[in-house]
Design an enzyme around this catalytic site. Structure first.
Site, PDB file in Angstrom:
ATOM      1  N   HIS A  61       0.847  -1.192   0.000  1.00 38.41           N
ATOM      2  CA  HIS A  61       0.000   0.000   0.000  1.00 38.41           C
ATOM      3  C   HIS A  61       0.884   1.244   0.000  1.00 38.41           C
ATOM      4  O   HIS A  61       1.656   1.457   0.937  1.00 38.41           O
ATOM      5  CB  HIS A  61      -0.905   0.022   1.230  1.00 38.41           C
ATOM      6  CG  HIS A  61      -1.790  -1.181   1.340  1.00 38.41           C
ATOM      7  ND1 HIS A  61      -1.313  -2.402   1.733  1.00 38.41           N
ATOM      8  CD2 HIS A  61      -3.122  -1.340   1.098  1.00 38.41           C
ATOM      9  CE1 HIS A  61      -2.315  -3.273   1.731  1.00 38.41           C
ATOM     10  NE2 HIS A  61      -3.409  -2.657   1.351  1.00 38.41           N
ATOM     11  N   LYS A  68      -1.898  -7.984  -4.076  1.00 38.99           N
ATOM     12  CA  LYS A  68      -2.706  -6.772  -3.938  1.00 38.99           C
ATOM     13  C   LYS A  68      -1.777  -5.561  -3.947  1.00 38.99           C
ATOM     14  O   LYS A  68      -0.812  -5.504  -3.180  1.00 38.99           O
ATOM     15  CB  LYS A  68      -3.501  -6.796  -2.639  1.00 38.99           C
ATOM     16  CG  LYS A  68      -4.315  -5.526  -2.381  1.00 38.99           C
ATOM     17  CD  LYS A  68      -4.948  -5.562  -0.994  1.00 38.99           C
ATOM     18  CE  LYS A  68      -5.680  -4.276  -0.667  1.00 38.99           C
ATOM     19  NZ  LYS A  68      -6.098  -4.222   0.750  1.00 38.99           N
TER      20      LYS A  68
END
Length: 240
Positions: free
Chosen positions: A132, A160
């Site tokens: 992230h 992700k």
């Protein structure tokens, strides 16, 4: 039960963020009310503040019979936990066979990440390797380098990548990187551009290969998230 994906069909997910059992029970009522809009649950364990109630809450969540990702989000990636918290939460939950996958941050030390992945794989859990960027969407070369490095990790079953969009162009670049990656590799990838500039990535990401889109029950867990029922409706329309 493993997380399974179909190309071009984005699944919806919501994040549970309870601090204690009462919080958990209240959120579960909301989930039951909106269950038709939810494909996957994520349990954000970095919010949890009641160690003695952990397994009781886990049994309640597991009873929903929805695929569950266990997540400890550290301060490095915008969460509340430290790297030392991973084993504290994951070990008892894996032992109790709660959930189907664990989230491991790419920023973790490689040795710790491997040890946690090994613990998960021994009990037939999938490992979601995540990163992230809470500041920006890197340039195109950096995006590709990050994705290739994550893809090359032998412990990762799912990937992700979340970035922060500072303009609509950032979202366009992330979607292009997603499409390029998913045309080349089979490992399921979820991407999203956080912020209001990135909302399109949550709605149209599946058309570029993104596997999961996160909505919210009450409060967004990341900038740019949509209410889960609205998100499910938009995805259903776009993927019809």
């Amino acid at each position: 039960m493993h997380l399974e994906f179909t190309t071009g069909q984005t699944q919806t997910a919501v994040s549970l963020m309870p601090r204690h059992l009462d919080d958990c029970l209240r959120e579960l009522i909301l989930i039951n009310q909106k269950k038709d809009a939810i494909d996957i649950l994520e349990w954000r364990l970095d919010y949890w503040q009641a160690p003695a109630q952990l397994l009781t809450a886990a049994e309640k969540i597991a009873a929903l019979d929805l695929p569950l990702i266990l997540t400890v989000r550290t301060t490095n990636d915008g969460g509340l936990a430290s790297a030392q918290d991973y084993l504290t939460y994951y070990a008892p939950l894996i032992k109790a066979h709660i959930g189907q996958a664990i989230d491991l941050e790419w920023s973790l030390a490689a040795e710790q990440r491997h040890q946690l992945a090994e613990l998960a794989h021994q009990q037939h859990y999938q490992v979601l390797l995540s990163h992230h960027d809470t500041v920006q969407t890197p340039d195109n070369d950096t995006l590709r380098t990050q994705l290739l490095a994550m893809q090359a990790d032998p412990d990762a079953d799912l990937l992700k990548l979340a970035t922060t969009a500072q303009s609509p162009a950032d979202t366009t670049r992330l979607l292009a990187a997603t499409q390029s990656f998913t045309h080349q590799f089979d490992k399921p990838l979820t991407t999203m551009a956080m912020s209001e500039f990135g909302v399109a990535s949550r709605i149209f990401g599946g058309q570029f290969g993104s596997a999961i889109s996160f909505g919210y029950l009450e409060t967004p867990s990341a900038p740019g998230q949509l209410p889960i029922e609205q998100l499910k409706g938009l995805l259903t329309t776009n993927q019809a």
